[in-house]
Design a protein around this motif. Structure first.
Motif, PDB file in Angstrom:
ATOM      1  N   THR A 294       0.819  -1.219   0.000  1.00 11.53           N
ATOM      2  CA  THR A 294       0.000   0.000   0.000  1.00 11.53           C
ATOM      3  C   THR A 294       0.849   1.263   0.000  1.00 11.53           C
ATOM      4  N   TYR A 295       2.129   1.135   0.332  1.00  6.42           N
ATOM      5  CA  TYR A 295       2.975   2.331   0.422  1.00  6.42           C
ATOM      6  C   TYR A 295       3.423   2.858  -0.942  1.00  6.42           C
ATOM      7  N   PHE A 296       3.071   2.164  -2.017  1.00  2.25           N
ATOM      8  CA  PHE A 296       3.227   2.748  -3.343  1.00  2.25           C
ATOM      9  C   PHE A 296       2.180   3.841  -3.572  1.00  2.25           C
ATOM     10  N   GLY A 297       1.023   3.725  -2.881  1.00  3.71           N
ATOM     11  CA  GLY A 297      -0.085   4.608  -3.190  1.00  3.71           C
ATOM     12  C   GLY A 297      -0.466   4.430  -4.645  1.00  3.71           C
ATOM     13  N   ASN A 298      -0.785   5.521  -5.296  1.00  5.23           N
ATOM     14  CA  ASN A 298      -1.032   5.505  -6.739  1.00  5.23           C
ATOM     15  C   ASN A 298       0.117   6.239  -7.424  1.00  5.23           C
ATOM     16  N   ALA A 299       1.319   5.688  -7.219  1.00  8.09           N
ATOM     17  CA  ALA A 299       2.554   6.326  -7.704  1.00  8.09           C
ATOM     18  C   ALA A 299       2.695   7.735  -7.132  1.00  8.09           C
ATOM     19  N   ASN A 300       2.154   7.937  -5.924  1.00 13.30           N
ATOM     20  CA  ASN A 300       2.251   9.261  -5.295  1.00 13.30           C
ATOM     21  C   ASN A 300       2.726   9.183  -3.848  1.00 13.30           C
ATOM     22  N   GLU A 301       3.189   7.993  -3.439  1.00 10.44           N
ATOM     23  CA  GLU A 301       3.785   7.867  -2.101  1.00 10.44           C
ATOM     24  C   GLU A 301       5.252   7.478  -2.269  1.00 10.44           C
ATOM     25  N   ALA A 302       5.629   6.289  -1.865  1.00  9.44           N
ATOM     26  CA  ALA A 302       7.020   5.871  -2.009  1.00  9.44           C
ATOM     27  C   ALA A 302       7.332   5.583  -3.472  1.00  9.44           C
ATOM     28  N   HIS A 303       8.530   6.002  -3.898  1.00 11.86           N
ATOM     29  CA  HIS A 303       8.998   5.573  -5.212  1.00 11.86           C
ATOM     30  C   HIS A 303       9.346   4.081  -5.161  1.00 11.86           C
ATOM     31  N   ALA A 304       9.836   3.648  -4.009  1.00 12.35           N
ATOM     32  CA  ALA A 304      10.235   2.247  -3.849  1.00 12.35           C
ATOM     33  C   ALA A 304       9.848   1.773  -2.459  1.00 12.35           C
ATOM     34  N   ILE A 305       9.505   0.485  -2.371  1.00 10.30           N
ATOM     35  CA  ILE A 305       9.238  -0.117  -1.068  1.00 10.30           C
ATOM     36  C   ILE A 305      10.187  -1.298  -0.878  1.00 10.30           C
ATOM     37  N   TYR A 306      10.628  -1.495   0.349  1.00 10.74           N
ATOM     38  CA  TYR A 306      11.461  -2.643   0.677  1.00 10.74           C
ATOM     39  C   TYR A 306      10.671  -3.922   0.427  1.00 10.74           C
ATOM     40  N   ASN A 307      11.276  -4.840  -0.288  1.00 13.33           N
ATOM     41  CA  ASN A 307      10.639  -6.128  -0.572  1.00 13.33           C
ATOM     42  C   ASN A 307      10.928  -7.074   0.597  1.00 13.33           C
ATOM     43  N   PHE A 308      10.266  -6.812   1.728  1.00 15.15           N
ATOM     44  CA  PHE A 308      10.608  -7.494   2.969  1.00 15.15           C
ATOM     45  C   PHE A 308      10.308  -8.987   2.958  1.00 15.15           C
ATOM     46  N   SER A 309       9.405  -9.429   2.107  1.00 14.86           N
ATOM     47  CA  SER A 309       9.099 -10.861   2.094  1.00 14.86           C
ATOM     48  C   SER A 309      10.188 -11.680   1.415  1.00 14.86           C
ATOM     49  N   LEU A 310      11.016 -11.031   0.604  1.00 16.26           N
ATOM     50  CA  LEU A 310      12.031 -11.767  -0.144  1.00 16.26           C
ATOM     51  C   LEU A 310      13.056 -12.472   0.748  1.00 16.26           C
ATOM     52  N   PRO A 311      13.652 -11.825   1.765  1.00 18.31           N
ATOM     53  CA  PRO A 311      14.682 -12.523   2.551  1.00 18.31           C
ATOM     54  C   PRO A 311      14.210 -13.820   3.208  1.00 18.31           C
ATOM     55  N   PRO A 312      13.099 -13.828   3.965  1.00 19.45           N
ATOM     56  CA  PRO A 312      12.712 -15.107   4.590  1.00 19.45           C
ATOM     57  C   PRO A 312      12.302 -16.159   3.573  1.00 19.45           C
ATOM     58  N   LEU A 313      11.629 -15.741   2.489  1.00 12.75           N
ATOM     59  CA  LEU A 313      11.202 -16.721   1.490  1.00 12.75           C
ATOM     60  C   LEU A 313      12.394 -17.306   0.736  1.00 12.75           C
ATOM     61  N   LEU A 314      13.377 -16.475   0.412  1.00 13.21           N
ATOM     62  CA  LEU A 314      14.527 -16.967  -0.338  1.00 13.21           C
ATOM     63  C   LEU A 314      15.413 -17.856   0.530  1.00 13.21           C
ATOM     64  N   VAL A 315      15.641 -17.462   1.771  1.00 11.58           N
ATOM     65  CA  VAL A 315      16.427 -18.313   2.669  1.00 11.58           C
ATOM     66  C   VAL A 315      15.708 -19.640   2.884  1.00 11.58           C
ATOM     67  N   ASN A 316      14.397 -19.578   3.098  1.00 11.57           N
ATOM     68  CA  ASN A 316      13.627 -20.811   3.270  1.00 11.57           C
ATOM     69  C   ASN A 316      13.749 -21.704   2.040  1.00 11.57           C
ATOM     70  N   THR A 317      13.695 -21.111   0.864  1.00 15.94           N
ATOM     71  CA  THR A 317      13.818 -21.863  -0.391  1.00 15.94           C
ATOM     72  C   THR A 317      15.150 -22.610  -0.458  1.00 15.94           C
ATOM     73  N   LEU A 318      16.217 -21.925  -0.109  1.00 17.80           N
ATOM     74  CA  LEU A 318      17.552 -22.504  -0.282  1.00 17.80           C
ATOM     75  C   LEU A 318      17.919 -23.511   0.811  1.00 17.80           C
ATOM     76  N   VAL A 319      17.317 -23.407   1.976  1.00 14.32           N
ATOM     77  CA  VAL A 319      17.635 -24.394   3.016  1.00 14.32           C
ATOM     78  C   VAL A 319      16.690 -25.597   2.971  1.00 14.32           C
ATOM     79  N   THR A 320      15.567 -25.451   2.259  1.00 17.27           N
ATOM     80  CA  THR A 320      14.661 -26.597   2.096  1.00 17.27           C
ATOM     81  C   THR A 320      14.808 -27.252   0.729  1.00 17.27           C
ATOM     82  N   GLY A 321      15.394 -26.531  -0.238  1.00 18.67           N
ATOM     83  CA  GLY A 321      15.489 -27.066  -1.591  1.00 18.67           C
ATOM     84  C   GLY A 321      14.142 -27.140  -2.286  1.00 18.67           C
TER      85      GLY A 321
END
Length: 586
Positions: A294-321
């Motif tokens: 939601t912090y993108f708004g309609n291209a009128n809030e943040a230019h970029a948002i931290y992709n916070f879901s990526l770190p736990p999902l990627l680590v989980n992917t690589l340790v579980t295969g």
């Protein structure tokens, strides 16, 4: 008088009316809008910059390195000078933006408890060093907007009941209904404070040394606009709005992601883009994925948002295969419209946040991930749930050690697994942020944890430049191997139009052991198929599954090998990555 100025004044007034809709303020909205424009030095006599909301002020060449001002030190020079020397020596062809974590005088939380927003911590250097870095790299600076240090002059004045800051802080009554408040920590929310006006209970989202501002007082907003203008004058090109989701509080609510918070961000966006349209706002909102978007708004809030879901999902992917959860998440992510982008990262000065994995990984899967990370030497930070239970909030571990093995234990693939993680991130839609300790292949710092008593210290090692230089120049060290391979990947990425942050992305269906996606450049001339073996066993990819066009010449950008049989297959070693492109761009 400039017509554009009048329109801008009207727009700022509109933001202010929305922010203070439920608050009685002393200064009329129109007058307050004039004050803010004056603070930003946007005058009636000058041409007003008109920004296009959907312009991309970034491209495939943008890489951000995240670092403390003193992550590398040398006794003979100021740390900020040492940082610049390191960048010149080891990162000249890879890094073009630098996020220097809070470099101001502070009292705790490694800089995020700011004593004075207007000066540089003398132990690091001065504004001169900051300006030197800003002259050669895009400078990313933290705007620690939710709270400041309890040792700040503003909080001293709050206790005294006089002077600037005397009414800057949010208070509540212990008898108030605070049961819905979202907490990232287990410490008591309210800090009992004796003031000249009697006992007050100050709101502390994070710690009792970090006292929260009361943005319902417009003077707080004015003070921060003043700070923003100062940072722009010092060369800031990217603002990281720290912990901004907690900015506005209303007793009886969750006090997170409130409408007024979003409106404050829209106001800041309006102000900075009329000073310099290329300035980028990034919101740091460590919250569940749906709320984060939601912090993108309609291209009128943040230019970029931290992709916070990526770190736990990627680590989980690589340790579980098993990439099924990462794949499902990627397929669910909406493409960022032009003028916005994702800020991708997989390691930071904090840890691997687990709240952004809520709803994406089950409690059981999170528990397994937590136990695996603990077996690799990681620490766990906790938060209080709405029912008073303690839940894991964050895994504290270096990414290098987090990927030392699988759920079955450590193995020989640590470096390859680590590089695979970064290859996945570097190819994805969005702008990459790389923590300095990931560039350096740094391991857990248990000594620093023991010295500070803080779990996050495990990933905040302070390197001696001479020692680091020796290791980076030694071909057999993990640090040399990691930096060499990371630098190669980054240089390749920076040359590919299909890796533009806003280039088309499509998730490939290659089973659960191969994680793949397709990128296409904005002009549709370049395609790159990114295929990653996320397991500890060899895997075969059938090229017919990705439909390479037979009339094009295809090459693996990483190995420089040409793909001669588009209907055949390629055998991938454990954690190997393919970047198969129809354009050979170096």
């Amino acid at each position: 008088m400039s017509t554009n100025w009048n329109l801008l004044h009207e727009k700022v007034s509109h933001h202010l009316q929305a922010i203070y809709v439920d608050v009685v303020i002393k200064t009329p909205v129109g007058e307050l809008a004039t004050i803010l424009l004056q603070k930003m030095r946007i005058t009636k006599d000058e041409d007003i910059i008109v920004s296009a909301a959907h312009n991309n002020y970034w491209d495939e060449g943008d890489i951000v390195m995240i670092t403390y001002g003193d992550s590398i030190t040398n006794e003979q020079e100021r740390p900020l000078f040492t940082l610049l020397r390191f960048l010149h020596t080891y990162c000249k062809n890879s890094i073009n933006n630098v996020h220097i974590l809070p470099f101001f005088p502070y009292s705790s939380d490694d800089g995020f408890s700011v004593i004075d927003y207007s000066s540089v911590n003398e132990a690091l250097g001065s504004w001169d060093e900051i300006s030197r870095i800003a002259n050669e790299y895009g400078l990313m600076v933290d705007l620690v907007v939710n709270h400041c240090s309890a040792r700040s002059k503003w909080f001293d004045n709050f206790i005294k009941g006089e002077g600037p800051g005397s009414d800057f802080f949010f208070t509540a009554d212990p008898g108030d209904d605070l049961s819905q408040v979202t907490r990232p920590r287990v410490s008591p929310l309210l800090r009992e404070t004796q003031t000249a006006e009697g006992t007050k209970y100050v709101w502390c989202t994070f710690s009792h040394d970090q006292v929260d501002f009361d943005f319902s007082n417009p003077d707080v907003l004015v003070a921060f606009v003043d700070i923003i203008r100062l940072y722009i004058d010092k060369g800031t090109k990217i603002f990281r709005l720290d912990a901004v989701a907690f900015l506005w509080k209303v007793v009886g609510t969750s006090c997170i992601n409130l409408p007024q918070t979003h409106e404050v961000i829209r106001l800041i966006r309006t102000l900075v883009e009329h000073v310099d349209p290329s300035i980028i706002l990034i919101t740091e909102t460590n919250i569940p994925n749906r709320e984060n978007l939601t912090y993108f708004g309609n291209a009128n809030e943040a230019h970029a948002i931290y992709n916070f879901s990526l770190p736990p999902l990627l680590v989980n992917t690589l340790v579980t295969g098993d990439c099924r959860y990462l794949k499902s998440w990627m397929m669910s992510m909406p493409p960022a419209q032009n003028g916005t982008t994702y800020f991708n990262f997989i390691a930071s000065h904090d840890g691997i946040g687990l709240r952004p994995a809520e709803g994406l990984l089950s409690d059981e899967e999170i528990s397994t991930l937590v136990h695996t990370m603990q077996s690799f030497g990681g620490k766990i930070s906790w938060r209080a749930s709405a029912h008073g239970q303690q839940k894991p909030y964050e895994i504290n571990i270096t990414l290098f050690d987090a990927l030392q093995g699988t759920a079955n234990g450590p193995d020989k693939w640590q470096v390859d697994r680590f590089i695979c993680a970064h290859a996945i991130m570097l190819g994805m839609e969005g702008m990459p942020g790389i923590y300095i300790h990931s560039l350096l292949g740094t391991s857990n710092d248990y000594e620093k944890v023991a010295n500070t008593g803080q779990n996050r210290s495990i990933n905040r090692r302070r390197w001696d430049y001479g020692e680091l230089e020796t290791l980076l120049d030694s071909p057999h060290s993990q640090h040399h191997k990691v930096l060499t391979r990371m630098s190669q990947l980054i240089r390749i990425r920076k040359a590919q139009p299909a890796f533009h942050p806003n280039a088309t992305q499509f998730t490939l269906q290659l089973g659960n052991k191969l994680f793949g996606y397709w990128r296409q450049s904005l002009d549709r001339k370049q395609s790159i198929f990114c295929i990653n073996n996320i397991s500890d066993e060899e895997q075969a990819v059938l090229l017919s599954d990705i439909n390479l066009i037979g009339t094009d010449v295809w090459i693996n950008l990483i190995t420089r090998e040409e793909i001669t049989d588009v209907g055949g297959f390629i055998q991938l070693k454990p954690y190997q990555t393919l970047w198969i492109s129809n354009q050979d761009i170096e």
